[in-house]
Design a protein around this motif. Structure first.
Motif, PDB file in Angstrom:
ATOM      1  N   LEU A  44      15.788  26.844 -26.472  1.00 15.45           N
ATOM      2  CA  LEU A  44      16.391  27.852 -25.309  1.00 15.45           C
ATOM      3  C   LEU A  44      15.290  28.337 -24.767  1.00 15.45           C
ATOM      4  O   LEU A  44      15.457  28.485 -23.474  1.00 15.45           O
ATOM      5  N   PHE A  45      14.133  28.741 -25.334  1.00 19.46           N
ATOM      6  CA  PHE A  45      12.936  29.325 -24.460  1.00 19.46           C
ATOM      7  C   PHE A  45      12.410  28.320 -23.435  1.00 19.46           C
ATOM      8  O   PHE A  45      12.122  28.586 -22.329  1.00 19.46           O
ATOM      9  N   ALA A  46      12.185  27.072 -23.986  1.00 22.77           N
ATOM     10  CA  ALA A  46      12.007  25.768 -23.143  1.00 22.77           C
ATOM     11  C   ALA A  46      12.662  25.940 -21.833  1.00 22.77           C
ATOM     12  O   ALA A  46      12.149  25.712 -20.706  1.00 22.77           O
ATOM     13  N   ILE A  47      14.067  25.960 -21.967  1.00 18.37           N
ATOM     14  CA  ILE A  47      15.108  25.602 -21.049  1.00 18.37           C
ATOM     15  C   ILE A  47      14.840  26.797 -20.172  1.00 18.37           C
ATOM     16  O   ILE A  47      15.024  26.557 -18.892  1.00 18.37           O
ATOM     17  N   LEU A  48      14.894  28.151 -20.749  1.00 22.46           N
ATOM     18  CA  LEU A  48      14.792  29.027 -19.813  1.00 22.46           C
ATOM     19  C   LEU A  48      13.582  29.449 -19.012  1.00 22.46           C
ATOM     20  O   LEU A  48      13.365  29.881 -17.890  1.00 22.46           O
ATOM     21  N   LEU A  49      12.244  28.941 -19.507  1.00 21.38           N
ATOM     22  CA  LEU A  49      11.126  29.142 -18.710  1.00 21.38           C
ATOM     23  C   LEU A  49      11.028  28.238 -17.854  1.00 21.38           C
ATOM     24  O   LEU A  49      10.860  28.471 -16.615  1.00 21.38           O
ATOM     25  N   LEU A  50      11.468  26.750 -17.872  1.00 22.34           N
ATOM     26  CA  LEU A  50      11.315  25.866 -17.146  1.00 22.34           C
ATOM     27  C   LEU A  50      12.437  26.117 -16.066  1.00 22.34           C
ATOM     28  O   LEU A  50      12.245  25.883 -14.751  1.00 22.34           O
ATOM     29  N   SER A  51      13.626  26.744 -16.209  1.00 19.50           N
ATOM     30  CA  SER A  51      14.538  26.963 -15.156  1.00 19.50           C
ATOM     31  C   SER A  51      14.311  28.655 -14.584  1.00 19.50           C
ATOM     32  O   SER A  51      15.145  28.812 -13.478  1.00 19.50           O
ATOM     33  N   ARG A  52      13.192  28.974 -15.057  1.00 18.15           N
ATOM     34  CA  ARG A  52      12.937  30.380 -14.613  1.00 18.15           C
ATOM     35  C   ARG A  52      14.158  31.292 -14.758  1.00 18.15           C
ATOM     36  O   ARG A  52      14.424  32.242 -13.998  1.00 18.15           O
ATOM     37  N   ARG A  53      14.986  31.288 -15.950  1.00 18.69           N
ATOM     38  CA  ARG A  53      16.083  32.176 -15.902  1.00 18.69           C
ATOM     39  C   ARG A  53      15.988  33.087 -17.272  1.00 18.69           C
ATOM     40  O   ARG A  53      16.910  33.829 -17.566  1.00 18.69           O
ATOM     41  N   LEU A  54      14.681  33.218 -17.587  1.00 19.86           N
ATOM     42  CA  LEU A  54      14.416  34.101 -19.061  1.00 19.86           C
ATOM     43  C   LEU A  54      14.428  35.464 -18.275  1.00 19.86           C
ATOM     44  O   LEU A  54      13.649  35.801 -17.540  1.00 19.86           O
ATOM     45  N   ALA A 183      18.053  33.229 -27.716  1.00 20.59           N
ATOM     46  CA  ALA A 183      16.621  32.619 -27.841  1.00 20.59           C
ATOM     47  C   ALA A 183      15.842  33.793 -28.647  1.00 20.59           C
ATOM     48  O   ALA A 183      15.187  33.224 -29.484  1.00 20.59           O
ATOM     49  N   TRP A 184      15.809  34.941 -28.286  1.00 17.71           N
ATOM     50  CA  TRP A 184      15.100  35.773 -29.184  1.00 17.71           C
ATOM     51  C   TRP A 184      15.677  36.086 -30.282  1.00 17.71           C
ATOM     52  O   TRP A 184      14.919  36.208 -31.457  1.00 17.71           O
TER      53      TRP A 184
END
Length: 306
Positions: A44-54, A183-184
């Protein structure tokens, strides 16, 4: 959109029992849970960071995520899996199905939401239906001290699940989306359970075979990354009490899969239970359909409700 998420959640979580059974073996149950949510959180962190949605969170947000991780991704799973050693899986399913009622009560206590009569009636019908579905298993189980312990653990797990629902709803009212909080929460839950395993001396074994790795990946990606994101999104959109009716439908999917692959035989009481569960589902969502034309609450209204 809500119907798609609802069906997706039911189908995924109704089949995760297959993967859970395949995981039984060398690796301890608690360690398997650590692997599951640690990997799911990292994905989830990888998806959010790559999509800049974290989304950024303050200290309060992290505190709620820590509590959510404890309730939803740590304690409740340990309760259910430990309870399965003392009582039949059917009895656990019946106890877990009361999540609809607990969510309705907790939403009333924490958010002041009115308890809809159709939700309570639908939850009661679903509970009765599950009782009929698993009646042969329930009637053949004699009461004992172990039964009381198992029931207590199953109820504690259900209450933790409900508390996690409330915490997620609280985060969504504050503008935080389930992908970020999950994610957290998954990372915090995995870390707390990992500490428990270290203190208890539980070894971090691994089975490097197709059966274990395949089942782990199913639990990580569909079962956790997709399943929990879809379900908690429903909690925010539909309300905790309606979203929780998923817990009544999971066993129906599991029994149908079992009928195909394990030779489960449908009986007259089981079919009557199926009808009650479906009627309960109609009752739970009747009000939502009737209010479809109402405008969505504004951000100001949501903040004032929180």
């Amino acid at each position: 959109m809500n119907l798609s998420l609802y069906l997706l959640t039911v189908l995924i979580w109704g089949t995760t029992w297959i993967a859970l059974k395949l995981q039984l073996g060398v690796v301890a149950i608690a360690v398997s849970i650590v692997y599951r949510f640690a990997l799911a959180g990292l994905i989830l962190f990888a998806i959010l960071l790559l999509s800049r949605r974290l989304q950024p969170m303050n200290r309060r947000g992290h505190g709620i995520c820590l509590a959510q991780g404890l309730c939803l991704f740590c304690v409740n799973f340990m309760c259910f899996l430990t309870a399965s050693q003392w009582i039949p899986s059917g009895l656990i399913a019946v106890v877990f199905s009361t999540a609809t009622l607990w969510n309705a009560l907790n939403a009333r206590m924490f958010f002041g939401q009115k308890i809809a009569a159709n939700v309570l009636a639908g939850g009661a019908l679903g509970l009765a239906g599950l009782g009929l579905l698993f009646w042969p298993e329930l009637s053949g189980h004699t009461a004992s001290r172990e039964t009381v312990i198992g029931l207590g653990l199953a109820l504690l797990g259900t209450l933790c699940f409900s508390a996690g629902n409330m915490l997620s709803s609280l985060q969504q009212k504050a503008g935080l989306k389930p992908m970020t909080t999950n994610a957290w929460g998954m990372l915090y839950g995995a870390m707390m359970l990992a500490v428990y395993c270290l203190v208890s001396g539980i070894p971090f074994d691994m089975e490097w075979n197709t059966r274990y790795i395949g089942s782990l990946m199913y639990l990580v990606i569909p079962g956790s990354v997709i399943g929990f994101t879809a379900y908690l999104t429903l909690v925010g959109r539909m309300g905790p009490e309606r979203a929780a009716y998923c817990t009544v439908l999971f066993p129906l999917v599991a029994l149908n899969v079992s009928a195909v692959y394990e030779g489960y035989q449908w009986t007259a009481p089981a079919l009557a239970g199926l009808v009650l569960v479906m009627l309960g589902n109609v009752l739970v969502f009747r009000k939502a359909k009737a209010s479809r034309g109402k405008p969505a609450p504004t951000g100001k209204q949501v903040r004032s409700a929180a």
